[in-house]
Design a protein around this motif. Sequence first.
Motif, PDB file in Angstrom:
ATOM      1  N   GLY A 241       0.762  -1.320  -0.168  1.00 19.31           N
ATOM      2  CA  GLY A 241       0.174  -0.070  -0.030  1.00 19.31           C
ATOM      3  C   GLY A 241       0.851   1.321   0.066  1.00 19.31           C
ATOM      4  N   ASN A 242       2.036   1.173   0.614  1.00 17.00           N
ATOM      5  CA  ASN A 242       2.800   2.328   0.652  1.00 17.00           C
ATOM      6  C   ASN A 242       3.818   2.389  -0.661  1.00 17.00           C
ATOM      7  OD1 ASN A 242       1.659   3.373   3.088  1.00 17.00           O
ATOM      8  ND2 ASN A 242       3.105   1.932   4.173  1.00 17.00           N
ATOM      9  N   GLN A 243       3.774   1.456  -1.493  1.00 11.72           N
ATOM     10  CA  GLN A 243       4.624   1.239  -2.643  1.00 11.72           C
ATOM     11  C   GLN A 243       4.022   1.604  -3.905  1.00 11.72           C
ATOM     12  OE1 GLN A 243       6.692  -2.435  -2.116  1.00 11.72           O
ATOM     13  NE2 GLN A 243       6.590  -2.183   0.185  1.00 11.72           N
ATOM     14  N   GLY A 244       3.133   2.480  -4.050  1.00 13.80           N
ATOM     15  CA  GLY A 244       2.424   2.804  -5.226  1.00 13.80           C
ATOM     16  C   GLY A 244       1.333   1.628  -5.912  1.00 13.80           C
ATOM     17  N   MET A 245       0.597   0.954  -4.746  1.00 13.52           N
ATOM     18  CA  MET A 245      -0.201   0.068  -4.823  1.00 13.52           C
ATOM     19  C   MET A 245      -1.368   0.289  -4.092  1.00 13.52           C
ATOM     20  SD  MET A 245       1.583  -3.735  -5.360  1.00 13.52           S
ATOM     21  CE  MET A 245       3.464  -3.866  -5.735  1.00 13.52           C
ATOM     22  N   MET A 246      -2.584  -0.160  -4.647  1.00 16.02           N
ATOM     23  CA  MET A 246      -3.801   0.025  -4.047  1.00 16.02           C
ATOM     24  C   MET A 246      -4.609  -1.371  -3.807  1.00 16.02           C
ATOM     25  SD  MET A 246      -6.678   2.832  -5.226  1.00 16.02           S
ATOM     26  CE  MET A 246      -5.740   4.218  -4.550  1.00 16.02           C
ATOM     27  N   SER A 247      -5.036  -1.718  -2.795  1.00 18.60           N
ATOM     28  CA  SER A 247      -5.900  -2.949  -2.774  1.00 18.60           C
ATOM     29  C   SER A 247      -7.067  -2.823  -2.927  1.00 18.60           C
ATOM     30  CB  SER A 247      -5.555  -3.736  -1.320  1.00 18.60           C
ATOM     31  OG  SER A 247      -6.405  -4.540  -1.003  1.00 18.60           O
ATOM     32  N   MET A 248      -8.040  -3.508  -3.813  1.00 19.60           N
ATOM     33  CA  MET A 248      -9.523  -3.464  -3.681  1.00 19.60           C
ATOM     34  C   MET A 248     -10.098  -3.779  -2.350  1.00 19.60           C
ATOM     35  SD  MET A 248     -12.065  -3.506  -6.083  1.00 19.60           S
ATOM     36  CE  MET A 248     -11.617  -3.813  -7.546  1.00 19.60           C
ATOM     37  N   ASP A 249      -9.683  -4.695  -1.673  1.00 20.48           N
ATOM     38  CA  ASP A 249     -10.483  -5.062  -0.298  1.00 20.48           C
ATOM     39  C   ASP A 249     -10.390  -3.819   0.586  1.00 20.48           C
ATOM     40  OD1 ASP A 249     -11.169  -6.974  -1.527  1.00 20.48           O
ATOM     41  OD2 ASP A 249     -10.156  -8.573  -0.001  1.00 20.48           O
ATOM     42  N   ALA A 250      -9.200  -3.065   0.401  1.00 20.44           N
ATOM     43  CA  ALA A 250      -8.658  -2.135   1.437  1.00 20.44           C
ATOM     44  C   ALA A 250      -9.522  -0.709   1.039  1.00 20.44           C
ATOM     45  CB  ALA A 250      -7.142  -1.501   1.353  1.00 20.44           C
ATOM     46  N   GLU A 251      -9.680  -0.651  -0.506  1.00 20.02           N
ATOM     47  CA  GLU A 251     -10.501   0.444  -0.781  1.00 20.02           C
ATOM     48  C   GLU A 251     -12.120   0.154  -0.386  1.00 20.02           C
ATOM     49  OE1 GLU A 251     -10.125   3.752  -2.721  1.00 20.02           O
ATOM     50  OE2 GLU A 251      -8.482   3.083  -1.077  1.00 20.02           O
TER      51      GLU A 251
END
Length: 350
Positions: A311-321
């Motif tokens: 999440g802190n490395q230019g990624m985005m999780s569907m479940d986190a969103e």
Amino acid sequence: MELKELLTKAFELGGSDVFIVPGAPVTAKVKGSLVQLTDTKVLPADSEALVQEAYALAHRDFSILRAEGDDDFSFSLMQLSRFRCNAYYQRNTVAATCRTVAFGLPDPKKLSIPELVMELARFRNGMILVTGPAGSGKSTTLACLMDRINQTRDGHIVTIEDPIEYIHSHKKCLVSQREIPNDAPSFSRALRAALRQAPDVIMLGEMRDLDTIRTAITAAETGHLLLSSLHTTGAAKTVDRILDTFPAEQQAQVRVQISMVLRAVVSQRLVPKKDGGQVAVFEVMTVNPAVQNLIREGRTHQIDNAIYAGGNQGMMSMDAELQRMCREGLITRENALLFAVNPETLAKRI
């Protein structure tokens, strides 16, 4: 009613799609719900007349539909909108779905496309894939990325679409837009030709078959930036889908190629909001050395964990969103779990 009247009515209601199916009223999809545009059911002769009107607006030969059984094309209504139409035969009668494509280019901020997604336009080579089910907004996201590139750097952009949805003007880039089958007979043929057109960026509307996917990987390997879409959900399934297209004896080599050329996978879904309408939820996987190793070693089932941890490395999780939107009251818990990649894990986090 004439087709123009029906499409105007749907547009004024904010409809995204208009369905013309014999035996049912002409219906529009408005914010995820179906709204009837006519009081009476459409007879087979009526539906064929409406679809023929669409062909007339597109200046297209109706015999194509008769010969092929289905057909994709687009047309415009002055001062209203563009429409992408799929006409087809069902139960030996003519039906169609017309999707609204607004004039002008979409505004990523109004569509809540995260800046993390838009920053992918910085890549100069490799492959970026936008994935999701039909109607989730993949073409819109690709158009936004194309426009960001067009505004921020010099180059030649070649788009290959079936049909063309958004019209891009020449800004910092020169833009060539080719439509299948009017300008080229197939995606693979147009893509091979694009490699001889000195492109910096190639936007391929969809990777549909083995020949197209193979040529797309080659284009990304030879220093071009290639953007395309796939009807998959999630980065792991996207990689598996590409691999499964190839014969078993070639998959090990293709796995290595993908690990080298893939730059990012964006997955998106439209989720119903609490107060009506829909909101786009995004997952972003950027390919770092850890993800490269997972792809190369065939451990794609671990990619979801890598995305959540990155999440802190230019990624985005569907479940986190989904968890964030549920916490903020945008969506219900039930819908968050319905669209989750790992519903059991998300249920515990919520």
